[in-house]
Scaffold this active site. Structure first.
Site, PDB file in Angstrom:
ATOM      1  N   ILE A 208     -18.258 -16.811  -3.922  1.00 30.86           N
ATOM      2  CA  ILE A 208     -18.784 -18.177  -3.854  1.00 30.86           C
ATOM      3  C   ILE A 208     -17.686 -19.138  -3.424  1.00 30.86           C
ATOM      4  O   ILE A 208     -17.896 -20.010  -2.573  1.00 30.86           O
ATOM      5  CB  ILE A 208     -19.347 -18.586  -5.226  1.00 30.86           C
ATOM      6  CG1 ILE A 208     -20.570 -17.745  -5.577  1.00 30.86           C
ATOM      7  CG2 ILE A 208     -19.690 -20.069  -5.252  1.00 30.86           C
ATOM      8  CD1 ILE A 208     -21.058 -17.936  -7.000  1.00 30.86           C
ATOM      9  N   GLU A 209     -16.493 -18.967  -3.975  1.00 31.59           N
ATOM     10  CA  GLU A 209     -15.424 -19.947  -3.765  1.00 31.59           C
ATOM     11  C   GLU A 209     -14.839 -19.880  -2.360  1.00 31.59           C
ATOM     12  O   GLU A 209     -14.434 -20.913  -1.819  1.00 31.59           O
ATOM     13  CB  GLU A 209     -14.290 -19.722  -4.784  1.00 31.59           C
ATOM     14  CG  GLU A 209     -14.709 -19.901  -6.223  1.00 31.59           C
ATOM     15  CD  GLU A 209     -15.468 -18.702  -6.768  1.00 31.59           C
ATOM     16  OE1 GLU A 209     -16.195 -18.883  -7.751  1.00 31.59           O
ATOM     17  OE2 GLU A 209     -15.339 -17.591  -6.204  1.00 31.59           O
TER      18      GLU A 209
ATOM     19  N   ASP B  29     -21.734 -23.261 -10.252  1.00 31.67           N
ATOM     20  CA  ASP B  29     -20.951 -22.924 -11.440  1.00 31.67           C
ATOM     21  C   ASP B  29     -21.932 -22.399 -12.478  1.00 31.67           C
ATOM     22  O   ASP B  29     -22.840 -23.112 -12.899  1.00 31.67           O
ATOM     23  CB  ASP B  29     -20.231 -24.183 -11.944  1.00 31.67           C
ATOM     24  CG  ASP B  29     -19.719 -24.065 -13.372  1.00 31.67           C
ATOM     25  OD1 ASP B  29     -19.483 -22.929 -13.837  1.00 31.67           O
ATOM     26  OD2 ASP B  29     -19.560 -25.125 -14.032  1.00 31.67           O
TER      27      ASP B  29
ATOM     28  N   GLN C 109     -17.239 -16.362 -15.252  1.00 34.34           N
ATOM     29  CA  GLN C 109     -17.255 -17.078 -13.973  1.00 34.34           C
ATOM     30  C   GLN C 109     -16.838 -18.546 -14.088  1.00 34.34           C
ATOM     31  O   GLN C 109     -16.011 -19.029 -13.323  1.00 34.34           O
ATOM     32  CB  GLN C 109     -18.643 -16.968 -13.336  1.00 34.34           C
ATOM     33  CG  GLN C 109     -18.680 -17.384 -11.871  1.00 34.34           C
ATOM     34  CD  GLN C 109     -19.274 -18.781 -11.676  1.00 34.34           C
ATOM     35  OE1 GLN C 109     -19.496 -19.523 -12.618  1.00 34.34           O
ATOM     36  NE2 GLN C 109     -19.532 -19.112 -10.429  1.00 34.34           N
ATOM     37  N   GLU C 110     -17.428 -19.273 -15.038  1.00 33.70           N
ATOM     38  CA  GLU C 110     -17.123 -20.707 -15.134  1.00 33.70           C
ATOM     39  C   GLU C 110     -15.670 -20.952 -15.498  1.00 33.70           C
ATOM     40  O   GLU C 110     -14.994 -21.796 -14.888  1.00 33.70           O
ATOM     41  CB  GLU C 110     -18.033 -21.379 -16.152  1.00 33.70           C
ATOM     42  CG  GLU C 110     -17.736 -22.885 -16.283  1.00 33.70           C
ATOM     43  CD  GLU C 110     -18.699 -23.623 -17.180  1.00 33.70           C
ATOM     44  OE1 GLU C 110     -19.073 -23.059 -18.236  1.00 33.70           O
ATOM     45  OE2 GLU C 110     -19.086 -24.756 -16.841  1.00 33.70           O
ATOM     46  N   GLU C 111     -15.173 -20.239 -16.503  1.00 35.46           N
ATOM     47  CA  GLU C 111     -13.793 -20.452 -16.938  1.00 35.46           C
ATOM     48  C   GLU C 111     -12.808 -20.120 -15.823  1.00 35.46           C
ATOM     49  O   GLU C 111     -11.816 -20.842 -15.616  1.00 35.46           O
ATOM     50  CB  GLU C 111     -13.497 -19.607 -18.176  1.00 35.46           C
ATOM     51  CG  GLU C 111     -14.214 -20.064 -19.434  1.00 35.46           C
ATOM     52  CD  GLU C 111     -15.605 -19.489 -19.584  1.00 35.46           C
ATOM     53  OE1 GLU C 111     -16.239 -19.739 -20.623  1.00 35.46           O
ATOM     54  OE2 GLU C 111     -16.053 -18.776 -18.670  1.00 35.46           O
TER      55      GLU C 111
ATOM     56  N   GLY D 229     -25.325 -10.891 -16.856  1.00 35.61           N
ATOM     57  CA  GLY D 229     -24.159 -10.434 -17.613  1.00 35.61           C
ATOM     58  C   GLY D 229     -24.305 -10.735 -19.092  1.00 35.61           C
ATOM     59  O   GLY D 229     -25.249 -10.296 -19.741  1.00 35.61           O
TER      60      GLY D 229
END
EC number: 3.2.1.143
Length: 701
Positions: free
Chosen positions: A468-469, A479, A496-498, A610
């Site tokens: 994604i990034e 996010d 993922q978010e962290e 997940g």
């Protein structure tokens, strides 16, 4: 057996957290000419976090780790045509002369081909990917299957045809100062190429951030003997840190001088561990801490008007400079924000994430508690560690807790590299632009009536490769958020978010002013910069090296990078996600995040899967439906799961070939939900159920 708990013994056990998931060496071999890789290597010895091979083993011998639940793979090849990791050149300056000088050399074109086929109307058109023979719809349906052959190839919509922020730069709304948008920099000066704070009148109330230098004076009956204000104590403590080389103990003493209520709860052992772990490296903490302290002390000069809290059910935005963000984060590191250490139910900030960094720089006390079976105060723990006290060995707990400690040290590497960049006047990557944080709330009455949405699915690019990034640069990047923005970035979380917030630490400042998200809300962040490359996921996570972000900027000096935080439901019982109510909730949440006037493509993946137990097939359909109603195309990354990518691609093909609209698909999902309610187990695979419906529909034609 007895085990000596000491600083050295903890370090000697660092192998328990050796990194298992790096693809960095393999990617370097494939991308040896990539600017991003060269920039990474160029700065390895300049960031204060120099990689030490002996500390983590040979990365090229570690197996690849890809997480199908949505793990972020931090360093990917650009084989899909999106060049996002280029070497960084100086950004625009804070004075007109510097900005003029660097205007052309600063921002380099992304490597996305300028493809005229993207078209003005592509966002609203059905996918043209992978043409198939439609003469027998039932045979097409039967080819879907749930376990496609691994060698089978598929065609997907070209990623270079997806619209990005740069493609639609003229459509982005101008930065307007209005009641719902607080701009912390002076708009007149920025038009001249100079970023200066906007002046206003500070307030201390429940609607704005309570800044540490505004803390009210304590009551006193004798003015001549009045105790010093909290800010005076804070300023004195931080000023001492600016004087020169400091130990981690000096940092602890400074922070505790104005947080005395937490003296028995806070310790700084992840920070101690970090300093000791880097004793063989180019550790520049001795010079970085004074710069960070000075940056924190610049708060009264850099923030000269109130920062509103982005509260629930209010559409509000805040735009600030990257320098202002760095100052706020420096204060967060030194734990200066008042009233933000208590998030218990009923407390003033119970509905907000934590912002002070106390939880990321203290942790080891939990290790001692777990091993000894009793709690220890900070002073007792210091005695245990520094005096080699013998306690019974508990190898599993020690291994587990030491791993967590090592992971927090990896977080600190990313954070310290960020601060090293923003405090280094000679660093070409020092940020000098703006970032906008916008809370979006759509009233329930204005959310879509899904059963009436007669719109076709839009274009889909799907791939098991890429991220994604990186490949999603310039798109609306999803996010996979917690309702408390940033999730466990300052704690133990590393999904993922962290990881996203560690790659772009400027995102962390959103925790200062963003109340937890409601079901009809999202947070959209425009312009953040990427500073770090990381590898791995969860317990295999580690900081890799600096990231040289050369993403172009818009007219308001914001990076062409936009992130939307949307929180999925956590299904303790996975079967609950198939209820009509939960499907509708997730559709509405995705729509709130995807809705907008500028129709850039969406970059996403296995949102809500997940740890949250979401079904990737269902979540993919939900996101595709929300994207269609929002008029956006999509790039979907399955993070190494080729089978899932094939299944989603085939499902999308069949739905578009048979002209299945969102309303029809929604009704089928509701019917699947009714089957699920009646049966003790799911009647069949979701995609198999839909394929039967399509086959029946085709037989009626």
């Amino acid at each position: 057996m007895l085990l000596s708990i000491s600083s050295s013994s903890v370090l000697s056990m660092s192998n328990v957290s050796e990194r298992k998931g790096s693809r960095f060496s393999a990617q370097m071999s494939r991308n040896k000419n990539s600017d991003g890789v060269k920039g990474c290597m160029d700065q390895m010895n300049n960031s204060g976090n120099t990689a030490d091979p002996s500390s983590r083993g040979e990365s090229k011998n570690r197996p690849s780790q890809m997480d199908s639940a949505g793990a972020t793979s931090q360093h990917r090849s650009n084989e899909n045509g999106k060049g996002a990791g280029q070497e960084r050149t100086p950004a625009s300056g804070e004075n007109a002369e510097k900005m003029t000088k660097n205007t052309k050399s600063d921002e380099v074109q992304n490597s996305k081909p300028n493809n005229s086929t993207s078209g003005e109307g592509s966002s609203n058109q059905p996918s043209q990917s992978a043409p198939m023979d439609t003469s027998d719809a039932s045979s097409v349906v039967s080819s879907l299957g749930t376990s496609p052959k691994s060698k089978e190839q598929w065609t997907t919509y070209p990623i270079q045809n997806l619209k990005t922020m740069q493609d639609l730069s003229r459509e982005f709304n101008p930065l307007l100062a209005k009641k719902e948008h607080t701009i912390l920099i002076d708009m007149e000066w920025i038009r001249r190429g100079v970023i200066v704070p906007h002046q206003g009148t500070h307030v201390w109330d429940s609607h704005h951030v309570k800044l540490p230098h505004l803390y009210p004076l304590p009551p006193s009956h004798h003015k001549s003997h009045a105790p010093p204000s909290r800010w005076e104590v804070t300023r004195h403590a931080l000023h001492r840190l600016t004087k020169g080389s400091n130990s981690i103990g000096d940092v602890q003493t400074a922070i505790m001088s104005y947080n005395s209520r937490n003296k028995d709860n806070w310790t700084f052992d992840a920070l101690y561990y970090y300093g000791q772990r880097l004793h063989r490296m180019e550790n520049n903490l001795h010079s970085l801490i004074p710069k960070m302290a000075k940056l924190a002390l610049d708060l009264p000069e850099l923030i000269q008007k109130p920062i509103p809290l982005l509260r629930q059910q209010q559409n509000q935005a805040i735009t600030m400079s990257q320098q202002q963000i760095s100052c706020l984060l420096a204060n967060a590191f030194f734990c200066t924000f008042p009233h933000r250490n208590d998030t218990k139910p009923g407390s003033e900030y119970a509905n907000y994430p934590t912002i002070n960094f106390s939880s990321v720089i203290w942790y080891f006390i939990l290790l001692v508690t777990a091993i000894t079976g009793k709690e220890h105060s900070c002073h007792e723990w210091v005695h245990l560690v520094h005096n080699n006290v013998q306690i019974p060995e508990s190898s599993y707990l020690l291994t587990r807790q030491t791993t967590k400690l090592a992971l927090k040290a990896e977080k600190l590497k990313a954070i310290f590299h960020y601060f090293n960049t923003v405090t280094n006047d000679e660093d070409a990557a020092k940020p000098e632009g703006l970032v906008t944080f916008e809370r979006i709330s759509i009233p329930p009455s204005q959310l879509p009536e899904w059963k009436y949405q007669k719109v076709p699915l839009t274009n889909l690019h799907i791939s098991p490769e890429g991220s994604i990034e990186e490949e999603g640069t310039g798109m609306l990047q999803v996010d996979f958020a917690s309702k408390y923005i940033g999730g466990g970035v300052l704690g133990s979380g590393l999904v993922q978010e962290e990881i996203l917030f560690l790659m772009s630490p400027e995102l962390i400042v959103a925790r200062l002013f963003t109340e937890k998200l409601a079901d009809n809300e999202c947070l959209k962040i425009t312009g953040p910069q990427m500073y770090n490359l990381t590898s791995g996921y969860s317990e295999t996570f580690y900081w890799e090296c600096p990231y040289n972000d050369r993403t172009k900027r818009d007219n308001w000096k914001r990076r062409y990078r936009q992130i939307v935080s949307i929180d999925a439901l956590d299904f303790k019982n996975p079967k609950e996600q198939y209820t009509k109510e939960n499907i509708k909730r997730e559709l509405n949440k995705a729509f709130v995040g995807f809705h907008g006037d500028v129709k850039t493509a969406i970059a996403t993946g296995n949102w809500g899967c997940g740890a949250l137990n979401g079904d990737p097939k269902l979540k993919a359909l939900i996101q595709l439906m929300a994207a269609a109603v929002s008029g956006r195309d999509m790039a979907y990354f399955t993070f190494g799961n080729k089978e899932l990518a094939k299944e989603i691609q085939r499902m999308h093909e069949i739905l578009t070939i048979n002209k299945v609209t969102v309303d029809k698909l929604y009704n089928w999902l509701k019917e699947f939900s009714r089957h699920n309610t009646r049966e003790h187990h799911l009647p069949k695979d979701l995609y198999g159920f839909i394929s039967e419906k399509i086959g029946h529909m085709a037989s009626l034609l």
